[in-house]
Write a protein that holds these residues in place. Structure first.
Motif, PDB file in Angstrom:
ATOM      1  N   UNK A 332      77.643  49.414  52.064  1.00 44.00           N
ATOM      2  CA  UNK A 332      76.366  49.961  51.593  1.00 44.00           C
ATOM      3  C   UNK A 332      76.113  49.560  50.135  1.00 44.00           C
ATOM      4  N   UNK A 333      77.140  49.657  49.304  1.00 42.67           N
ATOM      5  CA  UNK A 333      76.982  49.311  47.888  1.00 42.67           C
ATOM      6  C   UNK A 333      76.655  47.827  47.710  1.00 42.67           C
ATOM      7  N   UNK A 334      77.281  46.952  48.514  1.00 45.10           N
ATOM      8  CA  UNK A 334      76.953  45.529  48.443  1.00 45.10           C
ATOM      9  C   UNK A 334      75.479  45.298  48.782  1.00 45.10           C
ATOM     10  N   UNK A 335      74.999  45.995  49.808  1.00 40.46           N
ATOM     11  CA  UNK A 335      73.595  45.872  50.205  1.00 40.46           C
ATOM     12  C   UNK A 335      72.672  46.342  49.092  1.00 40.46           C
ATOM     13  N   UNK A 336      72.982  47.483  48.501  1.00 41.26           N
ATOM     14  CA  UNK A 336      72.142  48.029  47.432  1.00 41.26           C
ATOM     15  C   UNK A 336      72.114  47.100  46.216  1.00 41.26           C
ATOM     16  N   UNK A 337      73.275  46.521  45.881  1.00 42.02           N
ATOM     17  CA  UNK A 337      73.331  45.609  44.733  1.00 42.02           C
ATOM     18  C   UNK A 337      72.396  44.416  44.950  1.00 42.02           C
ATOM     19  N   UNK A 352      78.401  40.705  38.827  1.00 46.85           N
ATOM     20  CA  UNK A 352      78.869  41.651  37.807  1.00 46.85           C
ATOM     21  C   UNK A 352      79.325  42.961  38.444  1.00 46.85           C
ATOM     22  N   UNK A 353      78.555  43.442  39.436  1.00 47.00           N
ATOM     23  CA  UNK A 353      78.938  44.684  40.123  1.00 47.00           C
ATOM     24  C   UNK A 353      80.260  44.513  40.865  1.00 47.00           C
ATOM     25  N   UNK A 354      80.416  43.368  41.542  1.00 45.20           N
ATOM     26  CA  UNK A 354      81.670  43.080  42.249  1.00 45.20           C
ATOM     27  C   UNK A 354      82.827  43.002  41.254  1.00 45.20           C
ATOM     28  N   UNK A 355      82.584  42.377  40.096  1.00 45.57           N
ATOM     29  CA  UNK A 355      83.631  42.250  39.081  1.00 45.57           C
ATOM     30  C   UNK A 355      84.095  43.616  38.591  1.00 45.57           C
ATOM     31  N   UNK A 356      83.152  44.511  38.320  1.00 45.78           N
ATOM     32  CA  UNK A 356      83.523  45.859  37.879  1.00 45.78           C
ATOM     33  C   UNK A 356      84.230  46.608  39.002  1.00 45.78           C
ATOM     34  N   UNK A 357      83.766  46.399  40.229  1.00 42.77           N
ATOM     35  CA  UNK A 357      84.445  47.008  41.373  1.00 42.77           C
ATOM     36  C   UNK A 357      85.878  46.531  41.478  1.00 42.77           C
ATOM     37  N   UNK A 358      86.073  45.230  41.226  1.00 38.54           N
ATOM     38  CA  UNK A 358      87.427  44.685  41.283  1.00 38.54           C
ATOM     39  C   UNK A 358      88.313  45.227  40.169  1.00 38.54           C
ATOM     40  N   UNK A 359      87.689  45.615  39.069  1.00 41.59           N
ATOM     41  CA  UNK A 359      88.453  46.279  38.013  1.00 41.59           C
ATOM     42  C   UNK A 359      89.011  47.605  38.539  1.00 41.59           C
ATOM     43  N   UNK A 360      88.187  48.319  39.311  1.00 37.84           N
ATOM     44  CA  UNK A 360      88.664  49.536  39.969  1.00 37.84           C
ATOM     45  C   UNK A 360      89.741  49.226  40.991  1.00 37.84           C
ATOM     46  N   UNK A 361      89.540  48.124  41.734  1.00 39.27           N
ATOM     47  CA  UNK A 361      90.544  47.716  42.721  1.00 39.27           C
ATOM     48  C   UNK A 361      91.842  47.296  42.051  1.00 39.27           C
ATOM     49  N   UNK A 362      91.744  46.767  40.844  1.00 43.32           N
ATOM     50  CA  UNK A 362      92.942  46.421  40.063  1.00 43.32           C
ATOM     51  C   UNK A 362      93.680  47.689  39.647  1.00 43.32           C
ATOM     52  N   UNK A 363      92.915  48.715  39.256  1.00 40.60           N
ATOM     53  CA  UNK A 363      93.538  49.957  38.776  1.00 40.60           C
ATOM     54  C   UNK A 363      94.170  50.760  39.905  1.00 40.60           C
ATOM     55  N   UNK A 364      93.537  50.746  41.086  1.00 40.73           N
ATOM     56  CA  UNK A 364      94.021  51.581  42.184  1.00 40.73           C
ATOM     57  C   UNK A 364      95.480  51.380  42.554  1.00 40.73           C
ATOM     58  N   UNK A 365      95.897  50.149  42.897  1.00 45.96           N
ATOM     59  CA  UNK A 365      97.310  49.921  43.226  1.00 45.96           C
ATOM     60  C   UNK A 365      98.259  50.231  42.071  1.00 45.96           C
ATOM     61  N   UNK A 366      97.817  49.967  40.824  1.00 42.06           N
ATOM     62  CA  UNK A 366      98.671  50.272  39.672  1.00 42.06           C
ATOM     63  C   UNK A 366      98.892  51.770  39.523  1.00 42.06           C
ATOM     64  N   UNK A 367      97.828  52.538  39.720  1.00 42.65           N
ATOM     65  CA  UNK A 367      97.950  54.003  39.641  1.00 42.65           C
ATOM     66  C   UNK A 367      98.915  54.506  40.707  1.00 42.65           C
ATOM     67  N   UNK A 368      98.765  53.981  41.928  1.00 41.60           N
ATOM     68  CA  UNK A 368      99.660  54.395  43.015  1.00 41.60           C
ATOM     69  C   UNK A 368     101.106  54.014  42.703  1.00 41.60           C
TER      70      UNK A 368
END
Length: 418
Positions: A332-337, A352-368
């Motif tokens: 849904x977010x990809x469609x909205x972007x 840019x939106x995908x890049x920021x999303x990937x920053x979150x994806x980078x943080x997720x595994x590290x947090x876990x």
């Protein structure tokens, strides 16, 4: 004249179908690679004698590569065309994935996965842009959802391949498949994939003053749009990457065996495929605000259920729910972007939106990895993602209060940034 119009219309439909099919195939391949490391992780960890924090960095290396990949490729695609940049990114992605099994130490593995992510990250915003530009406005959400459905299907194939591997050292076969497949797709794309008509039409028009990246993203009408998209992408992809990479390990830590963990991973991805298709169809036809609010509510309920599951059957049910809502929400977010940015800046905006999303994806595994490394339970890891989902939900609902960009009206590119 009428006959010429009919021929042009038929040619346009054929081009649209070819674009959708080829982009769908690419999505399957990318989905396969996105979850390949998560499936191979327990075997890599044992073979290389790595701890949970080091595995967190391995998971995040590819994701970190997608950040500059998405931002740079999207910007270049707006300038020189979608197709050339798309194919170049796939070549990088394929070669680096094929090199992954040959990494002999942690540093080499991190570098190869980073470069794999560079190619994947560059290709993703372009494939979203090409699909959204290939179809009429009223079918954009459905088209992007059909394409994105390939991602969880690729994840299912990863789990199926993992189930067929008997020896621990055979994890390398996952990356052989993940590297050869995109390279085989490249010549097909060169000869069959049409360039975006929206881009070609735009490129023939008189060129206006080129805007800077900051002007494209943060001109006065787009400040709230870009900010809301970025927060939603960051929070949702953080949770998605956490589950794509750590779900088999988390499930194994809760006492289930590898085979049960693989079936739960399959449930997560099958749920994602179902969610993507249903939610994309609904987004084109029903109230977007209600749908997005319902989807984020579903994510929260599924996370809570997964955290407190105590049997294989309940794990499968709630993991399927997580996949349905989290992967469906990302679609849904990809469609909205794609809907909120006009043609001449769509690649940049989506990238840019995908890049920021990937920053979150980078943080997720590290947090876990950090939480597990400090002795926290698997339940704490799952529960830790809830605050980010709440923040992402609020931002997405704020975004929907803004009108979408309409293809039927002109948007001035000379908007002041103040």
């Amino acid at each position: 004249m009428l006959k010429d119009a009919e021929i042009a219309s038929k040619s346009s439909k054929i081009g649209m179908i070819i674009t959708l099919v080829l982009c769908f195939i690419f999505a399957i391949i990318e989905g396969f690679d996105l979850q390949s490391m998560g499936v191979a992780a327990p075997r890599i960890k044992a073979e290389m004698l790595l701890d949970s924090r080091q595995m967190g960095w391995i998971f995040s290396a590819a994701v970190l590569g997608t950040l500059p990949g998405a931002l740079i490729a999207g910007r270049i695609a707006d300038a020189v065309g979608r197709k050339k940049v798309f194919i170049f990114c796939i070549v990088i992605f394929g070669f680096m994935s094929l090199l992954t099994p040959f990494a002999k130490d942690l540093n080499t593995l991190l570098l190869v996965r980073f470069l794999t992510g560079l190619g994947m990250g560059g290709a993703l915003p372009i494939v979203i842009t090409m699909v959204s530009e290939a179809v009429p406005e009223k079918y954009k959400a459905t088209a992007v959802s059909i394409m994105y459905c390939g991602m969880p299907i690729g994840g299912v194939l990863t789990s199926v391949v993992a189930l067929s591997l008997t020896a621990d050292h055979e994890w390398r076969h996952i990356f052989y498949i993940g590297g050869i497949a995109p390279l085989l797709l490249v010549p097909i794309l060169i000869f069959l994939l049409p360039e975006s008509k929206a881009y070609l039409t735009r490129s023939t028009q008189p060129k206006s003053k080129k805007q800077t990246l900051v002007e494209v993203l943060f001109a006065k009408p787009r400040v709230l749009i870009t900010s809301s998209l970025w927060i939603s992408f960051f929070g949702t992809l953080l949770v998605l990457a956490l589950f794509q990479n750590w779900l088999p390990t988390l499930i194994s830590g809760l006492g289930l065996n590898k085979e049960q963990a693989s079936y739960i991973q399959i449930g997560f991805n099958l749920g994602g495929s179902i969610g993507v298709l249903i939610l994309g169809f609904m987004l084109d036809r029903l109230n977007k605000f209600v749908i997005v609010a319902s989807v984020y509510s579903g994510i929260l309920l599924s996370l809570i259920g997964l955290a407190y599951s105590n049997s294989p059957s309940s794990f499968i049910i709630f993991a399927t729910g997580c996949g349905m809502f989290v992967i469906g929400c990302q679609s849904i977010l990809y469609t909205l972007a794609a809907k909120y940015y006009p043609t001449e800046m769509r690649g940049t905006g989506v990238g840019a939106a995908v890049a920021i999303g990937r920053l979150g994806a980078f943080a997720g595994p590290l947090v876990a990895g950090y939480l597990l490394g400090t002795g926290q339970s698997e339940i704490v890891v799952i529960a830790s993602s809830i605050p980010m989902i709440l923040l992402a939900a609020i931002s997405a609902l704020i975004l929907l209060r803004k009108p979408e960009h309409s293809t039927n009206r002109k948007e001035s590119l000379e908007t002041a940034t103040s």
